[in-house]
Design an enzyme around this catalytic site. Structure first.
Site, mmCIF file in Angstrom:
data_model
loop_
_atom_site.group_PDB
_atom_site.id
_atom_site.type_symbol
_atom_site.label_atom_id
_atom_site.label_comp_id
_atom_site.label_asym_id
_atom_site.label_seq_id
_atom_site.Cartn_x
_atom_site.Cartn_y
_atom_site.Cartn_z
ATOM 1 N N CYS A 33 58.494 -6.445 23.067
ATOM 2 C CA CYS A 33 58.008 -6.851 21.738
ATOM 3 C C CYS A 33 58.595 -8.176 21.286
ATOM 4 O O CYS A 33 58.121 -8.753 20.304
ATOM 5 C CB CYS A 33 58.315 -5.776 20.701
ATOM 6 S SG CYS A 33 60.081 -5.500 20.451
ATOM 7 N N ASP A 35 61.548 -8.655 19.995
ATOM 8 C CA ASP A 35 62.535 -8.520 18.924
ATOM 9 C C ASP A 35 63.948 -8.709 19.475
ATOM 10 O O ASP A 35 64.202 -8.450 20.657
ATOM 11 C CB ASP A 35 62.404 -7.152 18.252
ATOM 12 C CG ASP A 35 61.084 -7.031 17.500
ATOM 13 O OD1 ASP A 35 60.420 -8.064 17.328
ATOM 14 O OD2 ASP A 35 60.737 -5.916 17.099
ATOM 15 N N CYS A 58 60.988 -5.770 13.864
ATOM 16 C CA CYS A 58 60.109 -4.955 13.032
ATOM 17 C C CYS A 58 60.930 -4.200 11.980
ATOM 18 O O CYS A 58 62.164 -4.198 12.014
ATOM 19 C CB CYS A 58 59.356 -3.969 13.916
ATOM 20 S SG CYS A 58 60.427 -2.719 14.635
ATOM 21 N N CYS A 102 62.861 1.128 19.172
ATOM 22 C CA CYS A 102 63.513 0.150 18.288
ATOM 23 C C CYS A 102 64.993 0.494 18.083
ATOM 24 O O CYS A 102 65.821 -0.408 17.900
ATOM 25 C CB CYS A 102 62.806 0.094 16.945
ATOM 26 S SG CYS A 102 61.013 -0.152 17.069
HETATM 27 FE FE1 FES Z 1 60.322 -4.389 18.679
HETATM 28 FE FE2 FES Z 1 60.595 -2.477 16.879
HETATM 29 S S1 FES Z 1 58.746 -3.260 17.721
HETATM 30 S S2 FES Z 1 62.160 -3.449 18.027
#
Ligand code: FES
Length: 131
Positions: A33, A35, A58, A102
């Protein structure tokens, strides 16, 4: 979809920020993702004396990082190693299945920090990781 605890930590994240005198700094990222979580630790006497973090992610990543920082602050390093993505999610009263990953950001960062500290407990040590 999200528990009240998740929403509270998402809206009012605890311990967020930078730390100038951290002795361990760890960055972890989720390649799927994009992140990322950067965590600053002040570790002394086998204990997390203080913790701060910067999060790019997120809402669930913000909430999990926030509650995980509270779970780790003041704890011994062995106690920090017991913090997992599942214990973080449980402390938030659960996460939707698609958001379980996450909570792995904080767990991975904490475990890497303890391992790094135990390897070389020198001030100013830092490490970059991708999980
Ligand atoms: Fe990437 Fe939550 S979608 S850490």
């Amino acid at each position: 979809m999200y528990s009240d605890i998740v929403m509270d930590h998402f809206k009012n994240p605890r311990n967020i920020g930078m730390m100038k005198d951290a002795n361990i700094v760890v960055k972890v990222g989720d390649p799927d993702c994009g992140d990322a979580l950067l965590v600053f630790f002040k570790i002394a006497d086998d204990r997390v004396q203080d913790i701060k973090y910067k999060i790019y992610g997120c809402g669930a990543a913000i909430a999990t990082s926030s509650i995980a920082s509270e779970m780790a602050k003041g704890k011994t390093l062995d106690e920090v190693l017991k913090i997992t993505e599942h214990s973080i999610a449980a402390a938030l009263n659960g996460l939707p299945d698609e958001k379980m990953h996450c909570s792995n950001l904080a767990a991975a960062a904490f475990h890497a920090a303890v391992n790094e500290y135990r390897k070389t407990p020198a001030p100013g040590k830092s490490e970059e990781l991708t999980s």
